[in-house]
Scaffold this active site. Structure first.
Site, short mmCIF file in Angstrom:
data_model
loop_
_atom_site.label_atom_id
_atom_site.label_comp_id
_atom_site.label_asym_id
_atom_site.label_seq_id
_atom_site.Cartn_x
_atom_site.Cartn_y
_atom_site.Cartn_z
N ASP A 498 0.91 -1.21 0.00
CA ASP A 498 0.02 0.08 -0.02
C ASP A 498 0.76 1.08 -0.04
O ASP A 498 1.84 1.29 0.64
CB ASP A 498 -0.79 0.08 1.05
CG ASP A 498 -1.74 1.19 1.40
OD1 ASP A 498 -2.53 1.34 0.39
OD2 ASP A 498 -1.50 1.95 2.38
N HIS A 501 4.86 4.25 -3.37
CA HIS A 501 5.53 5.33 -3.73
C HIS A 501 6.02 6.07 -2.53
O HIS A 501 7.06 6.98 -2.87
CB HIS A 501 4.67 6.23 -4.85
CG HIS A 501 3.27 6.38 -4.34
ND1 HIS A 501 2.25 5.74 -4.62
CD2 HIS A 501 2.70 7.44 -3.53
CE1 HIS A 501 1.22 5.98 -4.02
NE2 HIS A 501 1.52 7.13 -3.35
N ASP A 599 -10.26 2.64 -4.48
CA ASP A 599 -9.95 4.10 -4.25
C ASP A 599 -10.54 4.91 -5.40
O ASP A 599 -10.64 6.15 -5.06
CB ASP A 599 -8.47 4.48 -4.09
CG ASP A 599 -7.61 3.79 -3.06
OD1 ASP A 599 -8.18 4.03 -1.83
OD2 ASP A 599 -6.43 3.54 -3.20
#
Length: 866
Positions: A498, A501, A599
């Site tokens: 999760d 980045h 999302d």
């Protein structure tokens, strides 16, 4: 299962080249920092640089490094990512990565553990072979699926008064699903943050970015508290006289809000003082040194006087280098007048430096106001925002950037605590994300002004974790997260990284090494929003990511959706068969292509209910792993929020009559999803590894081809999307004809989204339910003449060797799909079979699809090699 060879390019032949790798030797355990030398093989038995090679037998999945040296000098290197081989079923058969059909479940919506099977059965019955669970751990106060209170404890809501749910219970279900249902399970690992109410965080505040270990955040904390106090004033109606009521509705309110911040808050909190020198104190110190006759020596004539930041960030606590000051400002004599004049010049320079700091802080403050107003616009005014309504302490002006676990005092009284370590250690920075930021830079570390400039889109329920550079920098945190990783790898077949980045890459690397020690064939998927493919590759290479999540919802029209299919999977149709020994080429990361992620906005709101079926079909035609999120197939007409959704998923009931909280093939597009998933898995398993997204028939119709280079069979899906609602937008009834080269063997499936009479949608109080007035017509494995979508199909021979079928559509309505299985025309098929038969002498993989050649010329009967 591959052999990887390193061979010398022409510029290295004749030189002493050594190749090193950290891929472990047979029988040894992988250690990222331990490199070994590879030996050279000479296939001819002679020392021949043009032919010799080093080799690795790739048997363990993960990320490995290699480098080579000339003499003692390192000359180049890179990464090798070895994909895992996934196995399912009691017989442990292989599940190819391109056959994966994944579905995301929000764990908290599964209900008590003893009811899970009935809810997960919906995924099994609709043909999915992998489940992605959001975290199964105890949740924080916000109830967000990704804000975890304890990474080691199962969510207590899964237990009931009779039985406590444990990790081994969940592990047993995962094994049952693998062996009996042919399904694998993966779950998230969240390394970047923890819930603000995590008990272990209170015991170990050093695990967060607090004002003791990160004093550079003090100015941002002071601003954050001032904005919190402003929230209280606005909420209580104390700013109405200044033009800001609790309900902010227009530009005038926003301009008055800017005015309050610029005129009342900034002058009061004087943030610039954290970056300035106390002028009188510095001049006094300078004067004392001059009076004592001290002389400065500049170590470097180019060094100029500059402000040295106070490491503790106290107001007016910054200093300057007195050595440089004494070497720069030199009195022309030792008399008091000369010293006074010199001090005045020094004072003037310090005031200039302070003024520069003031200007710099003003820039930060301007950006902070712009970000704050932008947030207020999105959250309160924008049509596409959440429209939170009046400002209150529950829904503040802006989300708080820091935790504050003490009694509320005045701004001035609260500020005294930032220099008291026993209190300041509990003021911790929340996590979030920064638009357009460099993912390899940690935005909470010194040198970043993200918190001061209010550029963080903040998650007020989670504290950002501070790992440092190595386990010794924060031993408790590394040990805690290592245990968390080990639990996950023990019970699940894979992990989803999760927020990958903004997870420190060295932390993710360490944790995945830990996970792979327990489960060698770990399936690793990640979401990466770097916006840059080269940056993506840094993460993929270093972490050994198997599949990158790609979102079909990023497509702004159906043409772009079709392009993504081609982008994320498969060779081009008609590409040459590759030899077994071939150069290893860099490639874009394998994709997990999702029609919707948890999302994403709801596609029914964003597009239309009619689009669910065609978009699912387009995505599943990609030659890669594909996925969806629970609720899409049931046509749930709103986003299922990871934070606020508390209802449970429906259970599977094959009976004709359904009650509340049950679904079957009459629900939504579930029947179509089973057919689509079956087809995706068949295409992956049978070698349909070439893909093409055709030029569109018209702006809403997308045709996607998957081709098998062995049998020369193709599967063509024609999908009429519905990005616009057919009820309110015009769609032409005239659909252009389509030409399909080859002979159509069958219609694999045809399906149409249709409306049916049902009571209007009403949100169920206890279960997540979809639109009852939509369902679909589905027909599988039929001949063209039996199709209800095609009017007629003619055959046209274009020249002596080309066989084309012309399709005329009748009922390809928006929300429809039709899939054809196409072969070469019989003569061409026979010729290809004979040709493959002659090619078997070069490679055994030509055997499939080959036909004996009874009439071959005598010269062809002699093997080429002899």
């Amino acid at each position: 299962g591959f052999e990887l060879q390193f061979r010398l390019g022409p510029t290295l032949q004749g030189k002493a080249v050594t190749v090193y790798t950290n891929y472990p030797a047979s029988g040894e355990v992988f250690d990222r920092h331990k490199f070994r030398t590879l030996s050279w093989h000479n296939p001819t038995g002679k020392e021949d640089d043009s032919d010799k090679y080093c080799k690795l037998d790739l048997q363990i999945s993960g990320s490995y490094q290699y480098y080579f040296s000339l003499g003692n000098e390192k000359s180049g290197g890179g990464y090798i990512v070895v994909d895992p081989i996934l196995h399912v079923g009691a017989d442990n058969h292989v599940l190819p990565l391109d056959c994966v059909t994944l579905q995301t479940y929000l764990a908290k919506c599964l209900g008590p553990f003893h009811e899970w099977e009935d809810r997960l059965k919906v995924a099994k019955e609709t043909g999915y072979n992998m489940i992605h669970f959001t975290p199964l751990q105890k949740l924080g106060l916000s109830r967000s699926c990704y804000s975890l209170a304890d990474q080691l404890e199962v969510n207590p809501e899964f237990s009931n008064h009779n039985k406590k749910c444990t990790w081994s219970d969940i592990g047993a279900l995962v094994e049952k699903m693998k062996n009996e249902w042919n399904m694998l399970c993966i779950t998230d690992v969240v390394y970047n943050h923890t819930a603000t109410n995590s008990e272990w965080l209170r015991m170990h505040p050093e695990c967060g970015y607090n004002l003791v270990n990160s004093p550079h955040l003090k100015p941002a904390w002071v601003l954050d508290r001032a904005l919190w106090h402003l929230t209280g004033m606005v909420a209580d109606g104390k700013c109405i006289a200044k033009g800001v009521p609790p309900l902010i509705e227009n530009d005038q309110h926003l301009n008055c809000l800017r005015k309050i911040i610029y005129e009342d808050i900034y002058p009061k909190i004087k943030l610039w003082e954290f970056f300035q020198v106390d002028v009188n104190k510095a001049v006094q110190q300078f004067k004392t040194l001059l009076t004592q006759g001290k002389m400065g020596t500049k170590p470097d004539p180019n060094q100029h006087l500059e402000i040295l930041q106070d490491p503790d960030y106290r107001r007016l606590g910054c200093t300057v280098d007195m050595n440089i000051a004494l070497a720069t400002f030199i009195p022309h004599s030792n008399g008091p007048a000369a010293i006074e004049e010199c001090c005045n010049w020094f004072r003037k320079r310090i005031e200039e430096l302070n003024a520069e700091q003031y200007r710099q802080t003003t820039h930060h403050q301007e950006q902070a106001v712009n970000c704050l107003v932008g947030t207020v616009v999105y959250e309160r005014i924008a049509c596409n925002g959440p429209k939170l309504g009046p400002i209150s302490r529950k829904h503040p002006l802006v989300t708080r950037y820091f935790t504050y676990p003490f009694k509320e005092l005045t701004v001035e009284e609260e500020e005294t605590m930032i220099h008291q370590p026993d209190k300041a250690c509990y003021f911790m920075a929340h996590n979030g994300w920064v638009m357009g930021d460099d993912p390899l830079r940690n935005f909470a570390e010194p040198g970043s002004n993200v918190y001061l400039r209010r550029e963080l889109i903040c998650w007020g329920d989670s504290v950002k974790l501070r790992y440092g550079n190595k386990p010794e920098d924060c031993p408790y945190l590394w040990a805690h997260m290592k245990k968390y990783t080990e639990i996950t790898a023990k019970y699940f077949h894979g992990v989803r990284l999760d927020n990958c980045h903004s997870t420190p890459i060295h932390v993710a690397e360490y944790m995945l090494d830990t996970a792979r020690k327990l489960r060698a064939d770990l399936y690793v998927v990640a979401e990466l929003f770097t916006g840059n493919e080269e940056l993506d590759n840094i993460f993929v290479n270093r972490l050994g990511i198997t599949s990158l999540i790609r979102e079909a919802m990023t497509a702004y029209n159906s043409h772009e959706e079709g392009r993504l299919v081609y982008r994320f999977g498969g060779e081009p149709v008609g590409s040459f068969v590759q030899p077994r020994l071939r150069p290893l080429m860099p490639a874009i990361a394998h994709a997990l292509f999702m029609d919707i992620t948890h999302d994403n906005e709801c596609p029914i709101q964003h597009r239309s209910a009619y689009d669910a079926l065609p978009s699912a079909m387009i995505v599943s035609m990609a030659c890669c792993a594909t996925g969806s999120t629970k609720g899409y197939d049931e046509l749930v007409p709103h986003q299922i929020s990871v934070v606020s959704e508390e209802r449970f998923y429906a259970k599977w009931n094959p009976a004709a009559h359904l009650t509340s909280g049950e679904v079957n093939f009459q629900t939504g597009i579930l029947a179509g999803r089973l057919a689509i998933n079956r087809l995706h898995q068949e295409l992956g398993a049978k070698g349909f590894n070439q893909a093409r997204s055709e030029d569109q028939v018209d702006e809403d119709i997308v045709a996607v081809t998957r081709h098998c280079p062995t049998t020369h069979q193709s599967v063509v899906a024609v999908c009429r999307t519905a990005f616009r609602d057919p009820k309110t937008c015009f769609y032409s009834k005239e659909v252009p004809e389509m030409c399909i080269p080859g002979k159509i063997d069958e219609v694999v499936l045809e399906a149409r989204t249709i409306e049916r009479s049902a009571s209007p949608y009403k949100k169920d109080l206890h279960f997540i339910n979809g639109l009852p007035n939509f369902t679909m017509e589905l027909r599988e494995h039929i001949q063209i003449k039996d199709s209800k979508i095609i009017k007629q199909a003619g055959t046209a021979i274009k020249g002596p060797n080309e066989f084309v079928q012309e399709i005329e559509f009748e009922r390809l309505t928006p929300g429809s799909v039709i899939v054809f299985r196409v072969s070469l025309d019989p003569k061409a098929q026979e010729a290809v079979g004979i040709l493959r038969n002659h090619l078997i002498q070069f490679s055994s993989h030509f055997k499939s699809g080959s036909l004996p050649d009874d009439h071959s010329a005598p010269v062809l009967k002699t093997p080429f090699v002899s």
